[in-house]
Design a protein around this motif. Sequence first.
Motif, PDB file in Angstrom:
ATOM      1  N   ASN A  41      46.232  41.015  19.476  1.00 27.02           N
ATOM      2  CA  ASN A  41      44.989  41.591  20.063  1.00 27.02           C
ATOM      3  C   ASN A  41      45.317  41.779  21.331  1.00 27.02           C
ATOM      4  O   ASN A  41      44.837  42.775  21.781  1.00 27.02           O
ATOM      5  N   LEU A  42      45.819  41.115  22.150  1.00 29.29           N
ATOM      6  CA  LEU A  42      45.972  41.098  23.507  1.00 29.29           C
ATOM      7  C   LEU A  42      46.707  42.215  23.850  1.00 29.29           C
ATOM      8  O   LEU A  42      46.509  42.935  24.684  1.00 29.29           O
ATOM      9  N   LEU A  43      48.054  42.439  23.240  1.00 34.42           N
ATOM     10  CA  LEU A  43      48.843  43.659  23.383  1.00 34.42           C
ATOM     11  C   LEU A  43      48.138  45.034  22.869  1.00 34.42           C
ATOM     12  O   LEU A  43      48.727  45.811  23.730  1.00 34.42           O
ATOM     13  N   SER A  44      47.226  44.919  22.114  1.00 35.66           N
ATOM     14  CA  SER A  44      47.030  46.174  21.528  1.00 35.66           C
ATOM     15  C   SER A  44      45.881  46.698  22.604  1.00 35.66           C
ATOM     16  O   SER A  44      45.510  48.035  22.624  1.00 35.66           O
ATOM     17  N   HIS A  45      45.468  45.926  23.607  1.00 34.67           N
ATOM     18  CA  HIS A  45      44.676  46.241  24.562  1.00 34.67           C
ATOM     19  C   HIS A  45      45.122  46.289  26.136  1.00 34.67           C
ATOM     20  O   HIS A  45      44.503  46.687  26.902  1.00 34.67           O
ATOM     21  N   ALA A  46      46.148  45.761  26.043  1.00 34.04           N
ATOM     22  CA  ALA A  46      46.907  45.498  27.572  1.00 34.04           C
ATOM     23  C   ALA A  46      47.282  46.984  28.182  1.00 34.04           C
ATOM     24  O   ALA A  46      47.929  47.612  27.453  1.00 34.04           O
ATOM     25  N   ILE A  70      43.716  45.230  31.644  1.00 33.06           N
ATOM     26  CA  ILE A  70      44.253  44.120  31.448  1.00 33.06           C
ATOM     27  C   ILE A  70      45.808  43.957  31.530  1.00 33.06           C
ATOM     28  O   ILE A  70      46.594  44.971  31.140  1.00 33.06           O
ATOM     29  N   ILE A  71      46.135  42.933  32.260  1.00 37.59           N
ATOM     30  CA  ILE A  71      47.552  42.719  32.627  1.00 37.59           C
ATOM     31  C   ILE A  71      47.969  41.395  31.598  1.00 37.59           C
ATOM     32  O   ILE A  71      47.292  40.166  32.006  1.00 37.59           O
ATOM     33  N   ALA A  72      48.725  41.543  30.755  1.00 39.54           N
ATOM     34  CA  ALA A  72      49.009  40.346  29.664  1.00 39.54           C
ATOM     35  C   ALA A  72      50.249  39.406  30.380  1.00 39.54           C
ATOM     36  O   ALA A  72      51.265  40.149  30.786  1.00 39.54           O
ATOM     37  N   LEU A  73      49.989  38.275  30.150  1.00 38.20           N
ATOM     38  CA  LEU A  73      50.988  37.414  30.691  1.00 38.20           C
ATOM     39  C   LEU A  73      51.698  36.646  29.338  1.00 38.20           C
ATOM     40  O   LEU A  73      50.784  36.087  28.792  1.00 38.20           O
ATOM     41  N   LEU A  74      52.802  36.911  28.820  1.00 32.88           N
ATOM     42  CA  LEU A  74      53.485  36.135  27.852  1.00 32.88           C
ATOM     43  C   LEU A  74      54.709  35.296  28.532  1.00 32.88           C
ATOM     44  O   LEU A  74      55.825  35.673  28.656  1.00 32.88           O
ATOM     45  N   PRO A  75      54.271  33.984  28.877  1.00 36.67           N
ATOM     46  CA  PRO A  75      55.321  33.050  29.343  1.00 36.67           C
ATOM     47  C   PRO A  75      56.097  32.463  28.345  1.00 36.67           C
ATOM     48  O   PRO A  75      56.812  31.538  28.874  1.00 36.67           O
ATOM     49  N   PRO A 103      37.719  44.123  16.051  1.00 36.47           N
ATOM     50  CA  PRO A 103      37.235  45.082  17.057  1.00 36.47           C
ATOM     51  C   PRO A 103      36.145  44.461  18.020  1.00 36.47           C
ATOM     52  O   PRO A 103      35.860  45.170  19.153  1.00 36.47           O
ATOM     53  N   ASP A 104      35.900  43.288  18.099  1.00 38.94           N
ATOM     54  CA  ASP A 104      35.049  42.536  18.892  1.00 38.94           C
ATOM     55  C   ASP A 104      35.774  41.740  19.935  1.00 38.94           C
ATOM     56  O   ASP A 104      35.262  40.868  20.727  1.00 38.94           O
ATOM     57  N   PHE A 105      37.150  42.063  19.973  1.00 36.39           N
ATOM     58  CA  PHE A 105      38.296  41.141  20.732  1.00 36.39           C
ATOM     59  C   PHE A 105      37.671  41.055  22.109  1.00 36.39           C
ATOM     60  O   PHE A 105      37.454  40.204  22.721  1.00 36.39           O
ATOM     61  N   LEU A 106      37.473  42.528  22.846  1.00 39.52           N
ATOM     62  CA  LEU A 106      36.979  42.364  24.213  1.00 39.52           C
ATOM     63  C   LEU A 106      35.760  41.809  24.554  1.00 39.52           C
ATOM     64  O   LEU A 106      35.603  41.107  25.449  1.00 39.52           O
ATOM     65  N   GLN A 107      34.922  42.042  23.719  1.00 39.80           N
ATOM     66  CA  GLN A 107      33.520  41.763  24.100  1.00 39.80           C
ATOM     67  C   GLN A 107      33.593  39.928  23.833  1.00 39.80           C
ATOM     68  O   GLN A 107      32.959  39.280  24.629  1.00 39.80           O
ATOM     69  N   GLN A 108      34.036  39.529  22.772  1.00 37.98           N
ATOM     70  CA  GLN A 108      34.284  38.061  22.557  1.00 37.98           C
ATOM     71  C   GLN A 108      34.885  37.331  23.596  1.00 37.98           C
ATOM     72  O   GLN A 108      34.241  36.178  23.789  1.00 37.98           O
ATOM     73  N   HIS A 109      35.725  37.949  24.470  1.00 40.13           N
ATOM     74  CA  HIS A 109      36.467  37.074  25.462  1.00 40.13           C
ATOM     75  C   HIS A 109      35.963  37.700  26.838  1.00 40.13           C
ATOM     76  O   HIS A 109      36.624  37.321  27.891  1.00 40.13           O
ATOM     77  N   GLN A 110      35.021  38.357  26.893  1.00 40.20           N
ATOM     78  CA  GLN A 110      34.530  38.900  28.003  1.00 40.20           C
ATOM     79  C   GLN A 110      35.474  39.553  28.847  1.00 40.20           C
ATOM     80  O   GLN A 110      35.620  39.321  30.008  1.00 40.20           O
ATOM     81  N   LEU A 111      36.190  40.548  28.229  1.00 45.13           N
ATOM     82  CA  LEU A 111      37.421  41.254  28.993  1.00 45.13           C
ATOM     83  C   LEU A 111      36.866  42.774  29.333  1.00 45.13           C
ATOM     84  O   LEU A 111      37.776  43.590  29.575  1.00 45.13           O
TER      85      LEU A 111
END
Length: 370
Positions: free
Chosen positions: A248-253, A186-191, A173-181
Amino acid sequence: MKYYLVAGEASGDMHGANLMKALKALDPDAEFRFFGGDLMLAEGGTLVKHYREMAYMGFVEVIANLPAILKNIKQCKQDIHSWQPDVLILIDIPGFNLKIAAYAQTIGLKVNYYISPKVWAWNQKRVLKIKKVVNHLFCILPFEVDFYKTWGMDVDYVGNPLLDAIAAFKPDPDFLQQHQLIGKKIIALLPGSRKQEISNLLPDMISIAERFPEHQFVIAGAPSFKQDYYDQFLNGENIPVLFDATYNLLSHAHAAVVASGTATLETALFHVPQVVVYKGNTLTIAIARMLVKLNFISLVNLIMNKGVVKELIQEDCTTARISEEVDLLINNKEHRQKVLTDYAELDIRMGQPGASAKTAALIVKYAANK
């Protein structure tokens, strides 16, 4: 029982770890020894070789690294022989694992193959070898059962283990805040998780960021690399690299640019509109185009048997083309909704979680009946 597992890349490590967890539920005294990664190691047992030392893909790349690959195969055979496992479980990577399967047959060890080699893509006659060296094949894609039937081979369809991993995921639940997002979509880059994928694809992915200043770009870092590896591609760009946080990234992208592979299916199952990219050695791609008899390369499109997500391969994988497709995904409501509607149909085709538990139960049952 003693279980020996062989996985050779990040996705195999994840599937192997989930399978080990399911095996422990059925066999609490299970002992594990494996070629794999950190996730499998976290489940217990002995890691013989990490997948980062053996993940080569592409015809040219494999030839260039042949001495290292042959050395790894030899080590794996010797280690299996010394440890004398009750059960051998091979996970994907057919170039490596079918050689281990053939060896296992010579010492009377039954072969359980989890996640079918993609023989339906090219050189389908390899099924004849699989029939000869694999005792039990567990498939995770719905269309594979019918494919193997045409070759007179019965396989077990167990569902897809990605559904297990996603069902077990608990968002932070703190993912966005923790990473200042907070503040920008968000556009996720999965290389990808291999060095050659990242070096081939990440520069093009990063290059589109300046065209979308209203969005925050975030890179999903592969577990086998550290920040300094990614820094060489960033050139001072303010794009965070987050490790062990892909779900976590994909759940907010809001959208994603994804290297062709397992991650395309994960991204779709999180309902994130995406563009799929791939770029490799020129000769490797030329050979693949001659040999591979498929209309698509991404798992999403293969399962749906239509172009749900855009695929930009080799010469099409450019800053301009990626930008164009991302723009459609975030600004064209009709196009975006069409992708999301197709994803809902994909959910139905994929079925329910439980692949790891089903596979573990079958492996234990087959081992008891040997």
